[in-house]
Write a protein that holds these residues in place. Structure first.
Motif, mmCIF file in Angstrom:
data_model
loop_
_atom_site.group_PDB
_atom_site.id
_atom_site.type_symbol
_atom_site.label_atom_id
_atom_site.label_comp_id
_atom_site.label_asym_id
_atom_site.label_seq_id
_atom_site.Cartn_x
_atom_site.Cartn_y
_atom_site.Cartn_z
ATOM 1 N N VAL A 33 -22.448 44.098 30.236
ATOM 2 C CA VAL A 33 -21.685 42.999 29.649
ATOM 3 C C VAL A 33 -22.171 41.685 30.247
ATOM 4 O O VAL A 33 -22.581 41.629 31.414
ATOM 5 N N THR A 34 -22.164 40.664 29.445
ATOM 6 C CA THR A 34 -22.506 39.324 29.901
ATOM 7 C C THR A 34 -21.265 38.448 29.768
ATOM 8 O O THR A 34 -20.651 38.395 28.696
ATOM 9 N N VAL A 35 -20.900 37.787 30.860
ATOM 10 C CA VAL A 35 -19.675 36.995 30.903
ATOM 11 C C VAL A 35 -20.019 35.595 31.393
ATOM 12 O O VAL A 35 -20.785 35.435 32.348
ATOM 13 N N THR A 36 -19.459 34.599 30.753
ATOM 14 C CA THR A 36 -19.664 33.211 31.158
ATOM 15 C C THR A 36 -18.412 32.702 31.852
ATOM 16 O O THR A 36 -17.302 32.782 31.286
ATOM 17 N N THR A 37 -18.565 32.223 33.068
ATOM 18 C CA THR A 37 -17.418 31.689 33.791
ATOM 19 C C THR A 37 -16.866 30.458 33.084
ATOM 20 O O THR A 37 -17.554 29.794 32.311
ATOM 21 N N SER B 118 -24.578 38.853 33.996
ATOM 22 C CA SER B 118 -24.591 40.175 33.384
ATOM 23 C C SER B 118 -24.217 41.227 34.426
ATOM 24 O O SER B 118 -24.576 41.108 35.611
ATOM 25 N N TYR B 119 -23.500 42.256 33.975
ATOM 26 C CA TYR B 119 -22.998 43.286 34.888
ATOM 27 C C TYR B 119 -23.237 44.677 34.295
ATOM 28 O O TYR B 119 -23.239 44.864 33.071
ATOM 29 N N LYS B 120 -23.408 45.643 35.190
ATOM 30 C CA LYS B 120 -23.402 47.051 34.825
ATOM 31 C C LYS B 120 -22.826 47.831 36.002
ATOM 32 O O LYS B 120 -22.774 47.329 37.135
ATOM 33 N N VAL C 221 -21.419 48.283 41.713
ATOM 34 C CA VAL C 221 -21.311 47.152 40.801
ATOM 35 C C VAL C 221 -22.580 46.314 40.919
ATOM 36 O O VAL C 221 -22.936 45.861 42.016
ATOM 37 N N TYR C 222 -23.262 46.122 39.791
ATOM 38 C CA TYR C 222 -24.510 45.366 39.775
ATOM 39 C C TYR C 222 -24.314 44.069 38.997
ATOM 40 O O TYR C 222 -23.758 44.067 37.894
ATOM 41 N N ARG C 223 -24.773 42.985 39.571
ATOM 42 C CA ARG C 223 -24.801 41.696 38.889
ATOM 43 C C ARG C 223 -26.252 41.263 38.757
ATOM 44 O O ARG C 223 -26.957 41.142 39.762
ATOM 45 N N VAL D 297 -14.990 36.463 37.802
ATOM 46 C CA VAL D 297 -15.052 37.360 36.649
ATOM 47 C C VAL D 297 -14.378 38.671 37.045
ATOM 48 O O VAL D 297 -14.704 39.254 38.092
ATOM 49 N N ASN D 298 -13.437 39.137 36.241
ATOM 50 C CA ASN D 298 -12.775 40.414 36.474
ATOM 51 C C ASN D 298 -13.419 41.491 35.609
ATOM 52 O O ASN D 298 -13.552 41.322 34.395
ATOM 53 N N LEU D 299 -13.811 42.594 36.251
ATOM 54 C CA LEU D 299 -14.468 43.706 35.568
ATOM 55 C C LEU D 299 -13.559 44.928 35.562
ATOM 56 O O LEU D 299 -12.836 45.180 36.533
ATOM 57 N N SER D 300 -13.622 45.698 34.491
ATOM 58 C CA SER D 300 -12.904 46.978 34.439
ATOM 59 C C SER D 300 -13.706 47.933 33.570
ATOM 60 O O SER D 300 -14.461 47.517 32.700
#
Length: 671
Positions: free
Chosen positions: A300-304, A281-283, A254-256, A236-239
């Motif tokens: 944000v919640t991201v599904t691989t 989920s990330y913050k 970065v928190y997962r 997952v790429n975060l920005s």
């Protein structure tokens, strides 16, 4: 260099040795210190704390940050900035060495208070002196101003220590300890530092940035606009947008799932080693030099992705967000390293053409990704009769597309940027070009062709050709972000003699306006026209801002569908793209219409249209859940109804989360 705390301790010991009265110790400002926020020695490669904005090749070599194969521009053609934001007063020191050439105008620059590619300061040194280099400069809204001129010039292939001191609105510059010049300006008070040049190579080293600080208890602001994109089954790429601080932001946690994963200095992170088809989920929280932590960013919640596909999972948006990808045909994702056939080629059209022509159907069925080395692919012009840069390649019988993309990521390969000349791609089938920056493009007589994740600076034309049709094009996250006063459309779709166009899809795109300079000129953001039939065009997740005449000129289009699109004229369009200073529109009806022309069988779903739709005969056959500022009739037998809100003309694009596709934003979603 003696660190600030060491200098303070040495002063204290020296006073004790002199047996000075204790009261005199109060003369030393022990409460103040200098905080080191950046200390780069470039001992390892690559320079992971830097983001390349533009230009040639930036790489660590021999313990220095080296710019080679430089680009050319009217201001700075080459920019790389550090990922740590700096606020307030600071002292910057760094080593600079100009790479000498046979020319006598070799230059190098140090950048500071960088906001984006159109707003920053820089200090330039040059072998000679002109109004574009060798001084202190401000670039505001893309316009350069010289704040102070350096009478002393530099010698190429020579090391110089440059010192920049920012104190309030004062900017002072020294070279090897000798003052070069100073200026007063307070336009920018925070931002990034970095390096650059107008059009020459250079070397940089030992970047040190120190800020004045006291007992710092003020936390940074929360990081903003956190975005997460699944790029594979395990990554997952975060920005996010940068935080600000009263001194400086030094990193981001970065928190997962609530647990700290890592700390980074930039505004992006690629989280790897994840499980397929799993939601995370990330913050993000920002940290300063005093270890104050900011509030949380948005979550944000991201599904691989599943293990069987390499493309992102699409997320609805108005404009690009890094999740849309061509899907009418299986199309290898430009960053998917699991593609069975990955072919590396030189930065030339002949190399790309040869690679496509040499493919077998079996290779294409398995998946082919052609990766192009960094550079600028030249253009021959984007007119309907211009010599194509590539033509007659691909195969209409292939069941998959071949993807052609920059080897080193979005923007590292450009098309016609060096000479500001467009390119024509002719009779190409089942191929996708993705990740480029182009001056202008015309895909003509192409079928099952795709253009994705691409910034077009000047103009985009999609056309048929004489006796040759063009059909089933996917234009995915293609951005035309630059507005101007120019008597041409931003984008066009044109038929030709016995050459039809049909089934073009615009997905996640963004088009800025063109304002006409004369009363007779006719400018649209996107115009459909031609002497042959054009039919069945669709838009999804796309944002278009009205030009002088309108946003979409439909001509006599048969079949138009818009799903979740933002089409704006009037107040919202002029809020984002105001008339330039000193410009008076030649027609009082300019920038008032979303659509114009004619047509039939138009359908609108889940969209926002702000502005007029002056059709003499309504083409709208289906309307569902679509906002307009004033109602228009439906075609006879049409179904549904508009949702009318007259206050829409007083809204702004941000009210609907329409992103402004700056270079920083595009780099964050497409890298």
């Amino acid at each position: 260099m003696i660190q600030p705390d060491s200098r303070m301790k040495n002063a204290f010991r020296f006073l004790k040795k002199l047996c000075l009265p204790t009261a005199l110790l109060g003369l030393i400002p022990l409460s103040a210190s200098a905080a080191t926020v950046i200390n780069e020695t470039f001992s390892t490669s690559p320079a992971t704390n830097f983001t390349v904005v533009s230009g040639g090749t930036w790489a660590v070599s021999g313990g220095r940050y080296v710019l080679s194969s430089p680009a050319n521009s009217t201001i700075l053609g080459n920019i790389s900035r550090h990922n740590t934001a700096v606020s307030g007063d600071f002292t910057l020191t760094t080593l600079v060495r100009i790479t000498g050439t046979s020319a006598l105008w070799d230059d190098a620059a140090v950048i500071f208070n960088y906001t984006d590619a159109s707003n920053y300061y820089y200090v330039s040194i040059n072998e000679l002196n002109d109004g574009m280099t060798n001084g202190i400069f401000k670039v505001q809204s893309g316009v350069q101003t010289e704040l102070a001129d350096f009478s002393a010039t530099a010698v190429s292939n020579t090391d110089y220590t440059i010192e920049i001191v920012r104190s309030g609105s004062s900017i002072a510059v020294k070279r090897n300890g000798t003052t070069l010049g100073s200026a007063t300006d307070s336009t920018f008070t925070s931002g990034y530092v970095g390096y650059g040049s107008k059009n020459d190579g250079a070397q940089f080293d030992n970047l040190l940035v120190e800020t004045s600080s006291s007992a710092d208890t003020t936390p940074p602001t929360a990081p903003g606009a956190l975005l997460g994109t699944a790029v594979s089954s395990s990554q997952v790429n975060l920005s996010w947008t940068a935080s600000t601080d009263n001194v400086a932001v030094t990193g981001y946690h970065v928190y997962r799932g609530g647990s700290l994963v890592t700390t980074v200095t930039g505004t992006s992170h690629n989280d790897v080693g994840l499980s397929a088809a799993t939601s995370y989920s990330y913050k993000i929280r920002a940290r300063d030099a005093a270890n104050n932590l900011s509030p949380d960013s948005n979550t944000v919640t991201v599904t691989t992705l599943s293990a069987s596909t390499g493309a992102p999972i699409e997320v609805t948006s108005f404009g690009p967000n890094g999740t849309h990808w061509p899907s009418d045909l299986p199309t290898p994702f430009l960053y998917d390293t699991s593609v069975p056939n990955i072919i590396n080629v030189a930065c030339s059209w002949s190399a790309i053409s040869s690679a496509i022509s040499g493919l077998t159907s079996a290779q294409v069925s398995a998946g082919v990704l052609i990766l192009v080395a960094p550079g600028d692919l030249p253009g021959n012009g984007s007119g309907s009769t211009s010599t194509p840069v590539i033509q007659n390649v691909g195969n209409a019988s292939w069941t998959k597309r071949v993807t052609v993309a920059p080897r080193d990521g979005y923007g590292t390969v450009t098309i016609g940027i060096g000479s500001s000349v467009g390119a024509r791609i002719h009779n190409v089938s089942n191929v996708c070009f993705a990740g480029f920056i182009a001056h202008a493009l015309r895909p003509s007589a192409c079928n099952n062709f795709a253009l994705a994740w691409t910034k077009v600076v000047h103009w985009l034309g999609l056309s048929a050709s004489t006796n040759m049709n063009s059909a089933n094009l996917e234009i995915v996250e293609v951005v035309l972000p630059q507005f101007s006063v120019r008597d041409t459309d931003a984008a066009e779709s044109a038929t030709s003699t016995n050459g039809t166009t049909s089934n073009f899809k615009f997905i996640g795109c963004y088009i800025a306006p063109r304002y006409r300079s004369t009363g007779s000129a006719h400018t649209d953001s996107l115009q459909f026209f031609g002497s042959s039939a054009y039919s069945n065009m669709s838009f999804k997740d796309t944002a278009i801002f009205a030009s002088s005449n309108c946003a979409i000129q439909t001509g006599s289009l048969n079949g138009l569908e818009l799903r979740h699109c933002y089409i704006a004229a009037q107040g919202p369009a002029l809020y984002r793209y105001p008339f330039p200073t000193g410009y008076t529109p030649p027609n009082p009806n300019d920038v008032t219409k979303t659509f114009n022309g004619g047509g039939s069988n138009f359908r609108a779903y889940d969209s926002v249209f702000i502005g007029g739709m002056p059709y003499s005969t309504s083409p709208w056959s289906v309307v569902s859940n679509t906002l307009v500022n004033s109602a228009v009739s439906l075609a006879p037998g049409g179904t549904g109804s508009w949702t009318v809100d007259a206050s829409l003309t007083s809204t702004i694009p941000e009210d609907f989360d329409v992103p402004l596709p700056t270079d920083t934003y595009l780099n964050s979603i497409w890298q």
